[in-house]
Scaffold this motif. Structure first.
Motif, PDB file in Angstrom:
ATOM      1  N   LEU A  43       0.883  -1.176   0.042  1.00 26.34           N
ATOM      2  CA  LEU A  43       0.111  -0.004   0.032  1.00 26.34           C
ATOM      3  C   LEU A  43       0.947   1.462   0.082  1.00 26.34           C
ATOM      4  N   LEU A  44       0.631   2.080  -1.025  1.00 27.09           N
ATOM      5  CA  LEU A  44       1.222   3.324  -1.212  1.00 27.09           C
ATOM      6  C   LEU A  44       0.840   4.482  -0.861  1.00 27.09           C
ATOM      7  N   LEU A  45       1.251   5.479   0.259  1.00 26.31           N
ATOM      8  CA  LEU A  45       0.775   6.444   0.556  1.00 26.31           C
ATOM      9  C   LEU A  45       1.564   7.840  -0.181  1.00 26.31           C
ATOM     10  N   PRO A  46       0.799   9.193  -0.232  1.00 26.49           N
ATOM     11  CA  PRO A  46       1.612  10.289  -0.637  1.00 26.49           C
ATOM     12  C   PRO A  46       2.962  10.685  -0.341  1.00 26.49           C
ATOM     13  N   GLU A  47       3.575  11.571  -0.813  1.00 30.79           N
ATOM     14  CA  GLU A  47       4.714  12.053  -0.361  1.00 30.79           C
ATOM     15  C   GLU A  47       4.399  12.959   0.622  1.00 30.79           C
ATOM     16  N   LEU A  48       5.341  12.763   1.858  1.00 29.87           N
ATOM     17  CA  LEU A  48       4.886  13.778   3.022  1.00 29.87           C
ATOM     18  C   LEU A  48       3.648  13.698   3.578  1.00 29.87           C
ATOM     19  N   ALA A  49       3.009  12.528   3.464  1.00 27.47           N
ATOM     20  CA  ALA A  49       1.679  12.524   3.890  1.00 27.47           C
ATOM     21  C   ALA A  49       1.458  12.393   5.614  1.00 27.47           C
ATOM     22  N   ILE A  50       2.740  12.375   6.108  1.00 27.87           N
ATOM     23  CA  ILE A  50       2.306  12.291   7.808  1.00 27.87           C
ATOM     24  C   ILE A  50       2.445  13.900   8.334  1.00 27.87           C
ATOM     25  N   SER A  51       3.326  14.659   7.526  1.00 27.49           N
ATOM     26  CA  SER A  51       3.384  16.226   7.905  1.00 27.49           C
ATOM     27  C   SER A  51       2.537  16.887   6.941  1.00 27.49           C
ATOM     28  N   GLY A  52       1.953  16.627   5.797  1.00 34.38           N
ATOM     29  CA  GLY A  52       1.535  17.276   4.704  1.00 34.38           C
ATOM     30  C   GLY A  52       2.561  17.761   3.813  1.00 34.38           C
TER      31      GLY A  52
END
Length: 648
Positions: A43-52
């Motif tokens: 499963l892939l999440l976006p760039e800097l998804a944790i911080s925004g």
């Protein structure tokens, strides 16, 4: 599914807000727990998804960085309950340098962290203001939460339960660079490239993004999964659409809707076995590899070992892989193939200084297509149509319908035609052979096919011309041609065209015919049952010998041919895919029976393919012994038949 080399890939976009780290964690967890119902392998999440992604100068705030690190640890602990890895973007401070990173989490651990290499720094992007490039990092590990974690751009992650499941990571702008890191990751063995991204939306950018992703997937002969930041990011100057894409060898498997205001994800099953086969079959791919310059590290992990066949395959299995599904794409395909065929024949005629060609016209699909190609070739070569001479040679099985169509078509098209009845000479030859004259064996049928070829060859010699062959790719695969009969010619224009596509090519020409009577004849030929017409008609004078009743449906055989030759799949996987593709048309038992017949015929009939006449290759599959397919004529199909027999 895993037994057949598939892996389920998910690209997900949580609704995040810049700097709202705790809320972002909640959104990510909610999304993960929804997406896990699809039982993904990655499963892939976006760039800097944790911080925004759009935090700007807040990236310089230690509060944001420390909180992001703590949330990363919390998310890592959550993966202890999951049996698949997660890729998530996070900013990380390493020895006084801030990196835009992708962390791979699985089984309650951080498997590795990959920093971004290429940092955009023009127009609306200013990443070099905050981040350092991962190109020249000094450390190959970092200490995080008292753990030593692999760190670098040289990491390839591999599932110990599924060795084909090998993935690497590049981040957003890395893909858009002249020499993307994914090129080297792929050469080092990664079959999947994951790209956590934050690409803003501009007019036309989505299409360009798809082109770049598709090309890189095709160039690396791999799968490319892409997940970009969504509308939750700051809209101060830019808008992020949350674009998600999954490609396989240049082909789009799945695309998500952009501009969604809720958590979203897409899933598709990637065929890793196919990708591995394509790489093995590509000489240029293997010649590119220089392992001394590719010091990549393999990071093992344990994914799920279970199968998910009962859930069904999350990808389209095209039942007619040679035939585009949309009318527009079919027209483009037919126009190109017809141009290749006619150009090939025109070039051959000009090369040898030949102004005459001879063709046997039966009133069936294959010979009709050959006639249409020949007519176009004469036009391209600037030769008079009178140089094209057709013969229809009625035998024991010729019906009034096919004979009439052959004659009428030539009449409407202004092509010289002669009728040469071969029944008497075939009867005489059978008598000389002490044959009963009854349709009791193959000799009864083949004497007609060989007689026709002899007539055509001799006529061509008399006229100083060449014989145009009419047999198609599907017939060559099955050996459904008489050795030294219709099997032989001086140039075979249909040799690269599968049977399922022949009727569409004839229809392509018919739809563009200015002569409506000629078009009507072509449409009737399209509707005529496929038959060699070597056995007597029924009592009503209709075709009794229907090819597909004897050797099986051509749509099945063309499907088998594609999987066997193009994809390199064995009987077990071919059968598995055929059941998916034809589940509403054929019972599994029927599919298995015809697959067995295909294997037996494909192996036993190689001797006919070993001495094929010249003919143009038009697609990715060809069976010429001088080009695409080299196989001993006495190969043993035993292990293929045994595998099929043992397949449920």
């Amino acid at each position: 599914m895993k037994k057949h080399g598939f892996a389920r890939i998910c690209a997900a976009v949580p609704v995040v807000k810049p700097a709202s780290v705790e809320k972002n964690l909640s959104a990510i967890l909610e999304l993960i727990h929804k997406a896990k119902s699809d039982r993904p392998d990655l499963l892939l999440l976006p760039e800097l998804a944790i911080s925004g992604y759009s935090c700007s100068d807040l990236f310089r705030q230690n509060t944001l960085l420390e909180k992001s690190k703590k949330v990363l640890q919390s998310l890592t602990e959550e993966t202890l309950q999951l049996d698949f890895p997660i890729i998530v973007g996070v900013p990380l401070l390493v020895h006084s340098a801030l990196y835009n990173c992708a962390a791979v989490l699985s089984g309650g651990q951080i498997l590795g962290i990959v920093p971004k290499i290429y940092l955009p720094n023009s127009n609306e992007f200013y990443e070099q203001r905050w981040f350092s490039s991962g190109r020249n990092i000094r450390e190959n590990t970092i200490s995080l939460n008292h753990e030593i974690i692999p760190f670098g751009t040289d990491l390839i992650f591999q599932d110990e339960n599924n060795p084909l499941m090998r993935f690497g990571i590049e981040i957003c702008e890395d893909l858009w660079s002249p020499l993307p890191p994914s090129t080297f990751l792929s050469l080092a063995g990664a079959l999947i490239i994951a790209n956590p991204s934050a690409s803003n939306e501009l007019v036309g950018k989505a299409d360009y993004r798809k082109q770049v992703t598709s090309q890189q997937s095709a160039r690396t002969i791999g799968s490319y999964i892409y997940a970009s930041a969504g509308p939750g990011e700051s809209t101060t100057d830019t808008v992020y659409g949350g674009h998600t894409l999954i490609y396989e060898n240049g082909r789009l498997l799945k695309e998500g809707d952009r501009f969604q205001t809720q958590n979203s994800w897409i899933c598709s099953d990637v065929d890793l076995e196919f990708l591995e086969h394509q790489r093995i079959s590509s000489p240029s791919y293997s010649q590119t590899i220089d392992f001394e310059s590719l010091p990549f590290r393999t990071i093992p992990y344990k994914g799920t070992a279970s199968s998910r066949d009962e859930e069904g395959l999350q990808r389209l299995v095209d039942s007619h892989p040679f035939v585009p599904s949309s009318e527009e794409d079919r027209e483009i395909r037919c126009r190109e193939i017809f141009s290749i065929q006619s150009t090939a024949l025109a070039a051959r005629l000009m090369h040898i200084g030949c102004k005459t060609a001879v063709l046997g016209l039966s009133g069936g699909l294959d010979s009709t297509l050959a006639l249409l190609v020949a007519q176009e070739a004469f036009t391209r070569a600037g030769l008079p149509q009178t140089g094209l001479q057709c013969y229809t040679m009625p035998g024991f099985g010729t019906t009034k319908r096919t004979k009439s169509n052959a004659q009428l078509l030539c009449e409407e098209m202004g092509i010289p035609m002669e009728v040469m009845d071969i029944q008497d000479i075939c009867t005489h030859q059978l008598k000389d052979l002490n044959h009963s004259g009854e349709p009791s064996d193959v000799a009864y049928e083949n004497v007609q096919a060989r007689q026709r070829t002899m007539y055509l060859m001799n006529k061509a010699n008399m006229m100083g011309g060449i014989v145009i062959g009419t047999g198609d790719l599907s017939e060559l695969a099955l050996g459904w041609c008489t050795y030294n009969g219709d099997h032989m010619s001086m140039y075979a224009v249909n040799t690269g065209v599968p049977k399922t596509l022949v009727r569409y090519l004839v229809q392509f020409v018919a739809d563009r015919q200015k002569n409506r009577k000629a078009a009507e004849i072509l449409y009737d030929i399209i509707d005529t049952p496929i038959s060699p017409e070597l056995l007597p008609p029924d009592r009503q004078g209709q075709i009794a010998q229907k090819t597909e009743d004897v050797i099986g449906p051509y749509e099945l055989h063309d499907f088998f041919l594609y999987q066997f030759v193009r994809c390199g799949f064995g009987p077990s996987k071919t059968y598995y895919l055929a059941k998916k593709a034809f589940e509403d048309h054929y019972e599994p038992r029927v599919i298995k029976d015809w697959l067995k017949k295909f294997i037996q015929r494909f192996f036993s009939q190689q001797f006919k393919r070993s001495c094929l006449p010249d003919g143009p290759k038009v697609g990715t599959i060809a069976l010429s012994p001088r080009g695409d397919w080299r196989m001993p004529s006495d190969s043993d199909p035993e292990i293929w038949l045994k595998e099929l027999e043992e397949t449920e």
